[in-house]
Write an enzyme that holds these catalytic residues in place. Structure first.
Site, PDB file in Angstrom:
ATOM      1  N   SER A 284       2.165   5.785   5.549  1.00 50.92           N
ATOM      2  CA  SER A 284       0.948   4.989   5.548  1.00 50.92           C
ATOM      3  C   SER A 284       1.143   3.615   4.909  1.00 50.92           C
ATOM      4  O   SER A 284       0.187   2.981   4.498  1.00 50.92           O
ATOM      5  CB  SER A 284      -0.170   5.746   4.824  1.00 50.92           C
ATOM      6  OG  SER A 284       0.287   6.227   3.568  1.00 50.92           O
ATOM      7  N   ASN A 285       2.410   3.170   4.767  1.00 50.42           N
ATOM      8  CA  ASN A 285       2.629   1.806   4.282  1.00 50.42           C
ATOM      9  C   ASN A 285       1.834   0.843   5.146  1.00 50.42           C
ATOM     10  O   ASN A 285       1.764   0.994   6.362  1.00 50.42           O
ATOM     11  CB  ASN A 285       4.106   1.446   4.337  1.00 50.42           C
ATOM     12  CG  ASN A 285       4.893   1.986   3.152  1.00 50.42           C
ATOM     13  OD1 ASN A 285       6.100   1.950   3.159  1.00 50.42           O
ATOM     14  ND2 ASN A 285       4.208   2.474   2.134  1.00 50.42           N
TER      15      ASN A 285
ATOM     16  N   ARG B 222       0.808  -1.215   0.000  1.00 50.87           N
ATOM     17  CA  ARG B 222       0.000   0.000   0.000  1.00 50.87           C
ATOM     18  C   ARG B 222       0.847   1.274   0.000  1.00 50.87           C
ATOM     19  O   ARG B 222       1.869   1.354   0.651  1.00 50.87           O
ATOM     20  CB  ARG B 222      -0.900  -0.008   1.241  1.00 50.87           C
ATOM     21  CG  ARG B 222      -1.891   1.140   1.313  1.00 50.87           C
ATOM     22  CD  ARG B 222      -2.732   1.058   2.571  1.00 50.87           C
ATOM     23  NE  ARG B 222      -1.998   1.455   3.759  1.00 50.87           N
ATOM     24  CZ  ARG B 222      -2.415   1.255   5.009  1.00 50.87           C
ATOM     25  NH1 ARG B 222      -3.563   0.632   5.215  1.00 50.87           N
ATOM     26  NH2 ARG B 222      -1.697   1.654   6.034  1.00 50.87           N
ATOM     27  N   ASP B 223       0.331   2.270  -0.709  1.00 48.40           N
ATOM     28  CA  ASP B 223       0.912   3.613  -0.743  1.00 48.40           C
ATOM     29  C   ASP B 223       2.411   3.544  -1.043  1.00 48.40           C
ATOM     30  O   ASP B 223       3.249   3.939  -0.231  1.00 48.40           O
ATOM     31  CB  ASP B 223       0.651   4.329   0.578  1.00 48.40           C
ATOM     32  CG  ASP B 223       0.425   5.823   0.376  1.00 48.40           C
ATOM     33  OD1 ASP B 223       0.655   6.294  -0.745  1.00 48.40           O
ATOM     34  OD2 ASP B 223       0.034   6.504   1.334  1.00 48.40           O
ATOM     35  N   CYS B 224       2.716   3.078  -2.243  1.00 44.72           N
ATOM     36  CA  CYS B 224       4.092   2.744  -2.604  1.00 44.72           C
ATOM     37  C   CYS B 224       5.029   3.938  -2.662  1.00 44.72           C
ATOM     38  O   CYS B 224       6.245   3.760  -2.741  1.00 44.72           O
ATOM     39  CB  CYS B 224       4.107   1.997  -3.935  1.00 44.72           C
ATOM     40  SG  CYS B 224       3.334   2.893  -5.318  1.00 44.72           S
TER      41      CYS B 224
END
Length: 575
Positions: A254-255, A247-249
């Site tokens: 917010s990984n 997520r959120d690369c």
């Protein structure tokens, strides 16, 4: 059923052996009779509804246990035609000819008496698509009455050949015609921190990890929020679907908890349970609005090539798990008629340039067309999620002079209203229906207070003019973490303008975007320098200061200083 009558077949005088045999026979019959009573204690009810198109359909099944408690279940039925299951959820599916078997999963196998669960599948067919006439659970035919599950019973499944669920027709704008759900957990925080004046506003609930489905640290889970929404008499409730693999690369703050290849866990441990809960019939009259995976697809447009690329985003483009995950979420959630899906589409300072806007719309169209229902699986798009871009720039024109300024940087859009309207038209041109609506997250884009401009500038230097005219006070439009000077934006409003379904508070005001320094945690959240107020920037914000506030907690945690700033700089002001 075997019957025993002690007054028949015992006319002969019995000796001791005869008595023993009779006793043995009595015991055997008692066991059989007892088995008959146990079998009679089984019972079940099945509802079956479909959303059908020319060569395929989505089916939603409701299963109610009317007998003794079950620790697991196996549901079986026979199709009447040539239907073939292509994808199923909330169970393990197998099909042999017309016969379909579905076995429960670990999280939904236990069913107490009168408890229900939901499952569903996508299927292909040709010719007619008649509903199955009989269902069995653990070998017992379902007829909707307790204890009536014998093999000679005539089952009466409820069949509704319309959209799955029974919450009425799918609304064009789910925000219209009623009040939104007020999350008591957020509302209490706001009240306790000086925000009573805005504590009655509806905000979205973020399902940002698997554990959030059932609630973390004693907090409310998805069921609890939905139950509370029903108790409030809310017309709609909002949830952010946010746990993609990798997520959120392009942002560490917010990984998520799932690695780049964990698409199976995302589907079975995250999306499947969410869809199962949302499809419960007790929520049928509640419009459930979902915002699908913020920051995911936009990253595949802007952060996979050139000097803004990250290896993480390149990995997610190559393995396809962002696309697969979003498609899976759309398939599962669209199948529930009272659930509405809005895909995240960044903001004007991300996708507004010509080099990004067209490719982004094409990517979204490709993703949607790859779902079972195609572009109809999407109700609309949400922009500015958890961001700070203003809804309108009242004093900053977009022309050849201002576009050449450092701030505008040749973008054709300087606010979300103009970007949202243009992007919507591009989406429609790429195949989306004209019914799609845009949602702007206005939770923190007000930019009021003493520093808000009050009119156009007469400065001769274009950069001086633009900086004096813009209400957005960030150092750069790419700054996104806990922005100093920001304020509450427009209050949640349905149908604020043509083509826009709502202004909504998707990001609950007062929740942090990320920690301003490294904080060890078990939430899968890393430290991102863009949340450090001393950071000088990178290529994605043109090496400008981060604009972040100091002393911020982990993303999603309450940030009191931020909340007070939002109240102070609200526009319109908080009364």
């Amino acid at each position: 059923m075997l019957r025993f009558n002690p007054r028949r077949g015992v006319a002969l005088r019995m000796d001791r052996v005869g008595v023993a045999i009779a006793a043995l026979l009595l015991g055997l019959v008692s066991v059989l009779f007892g088995m008959g009573r146990a079998h009679a204690a089984a019972g079940c009810k099945v509802t079956y509804s479909v959303n059908q198109w020319s060569n395929g359909f989505t089916a939603n099944i409701g299963l109610t246990n009317l007998g003794d408690s079950l620790s697991s279940w196996t549901l079986e039925w026979d199709f009447a035609g040539n239907q073939q299951v292509t994808q199923g959820w909330s169970g393990t599916y197998s099909q042999s000819g017309k016969h379909v078997t579905v076995k429960s999963l670990s999280y939904n196998g236990s069913l107490a008496t009168n408890a229900s669960t939901s499952l569903g599948f996508n299927a292909s067919y040709s010719g007619t698509n008649d509903a199955p006439t009989s269902f069995k659970v653990n070998g017992t035919t379902c007829n909707g009455t307790p204890g009536g599950g014998g093999p000679t019973d005539t089952p009466t499944p409820t069949v509704t050949p319309t959209d799955p669920g029974s919450g009425g027709p799918h609304a064009d704008n789910p925000f219209s015609g009623g009040k939104g759900y007020v999350n008591s957990e957020w509302s209490d925080q706001a009240k306790n921190d000086g925000g009573s004046a805005i504590a009655n506003q509806p905000t979205a609930v973020w399902l940002d990890r698997i554990a959030a489905i059932n609630g973390v640290n004693g907090g409310m889970g998805l069921k609890a929020h939905l139950d509370a929404a029903v108790a409030q008499g809310a017309s709609y409730a909002q949830f952010v679907i946010y746990d993609l693999p990798g997520r959120d690369c392009a942002a560490l703050a917010s990984n998520g908890e799932l690695g780049p290849t964990d698409i199976g866990r995302y589907q079975t441990e995250y999306i499947d349970p969410i869809a199962s809960i949302m499809s419960d019939s007790k929520y049928k009259n509640l419009k459930i609005i979902t915002y699908i995976e913020p920051d995911s697809l936009p990253n595949l447009v802007t952060n996979v090539s050139g000097n803004t690329a990250t290896t993480q985003c390149q990995t997610m483009q190559q393995n396809g798990n962002y696309v697969k995950g979003v498609q899976y979420a759309l398939n599962k959630l669209h199948a529930i008629s009272n659930v509405y899906t809005y895909i995240d589409a960044g903001h004007h300072g991300w996708l507004g340039w010509d080099s990004n806007l067209g490719p982004a719309a094409q990517l979204f169209a490709t993703v949607a067309k790859g779902t079972t229902a195609g572009v109809n699986s999407v109700d609309g798009f949400v922009i500015n999620t958890a961001n700070y871009s203003p809804t309108t720039e009242p004093y900053l024109p977009v022309n050849s002079q201002t576009r050449a300024s450092t701030w505008v940087d040749w973008n054709y859009y300087v606010d979300e209203s103009s970007f949202g309207a243009a992007f919507r038209q591009q989406l429609i041109s790429d195949g989306f229906p004209s019914s799609i609506g845009m949602v702007i997250d206005t939770s923190r884009n007000g930019w009021g207070g003493a520093n808000r401009p009050t009119g156009p500038s007469t400065a001769s230097d274009i950069n001086t003019q633009v900086n004096a005219e813009r209400v957005d006070r960030r150092p750069h439009v790419g700054d996104w973490c806990n922005q100093a000077g920001s304020g509450l934006g427009a209050r949640p409003t349905a149908a604020p303008a043509s083509g826009f379904d709502a202004y909504a508070w998707v990001k609950p005001p007062g929740e942090s975007d990320g920690a301003s320094s490294s904080i060890p945690n078990d939430e899968g959240k890393g430290f991102d320098q863009m949340c450090d107020p001393s950071y000088g920037g990178n290529v994605r914000n043109n090496n400008n200061p981060s604009g972040a506030m100091p002393n911020a907690p982990l993303s999603g945690h309450w940030f009191s200083a931020m909340f007070h700033q939002l109240l102070q700089n609200a526009y319109p002001p908080v009364q």
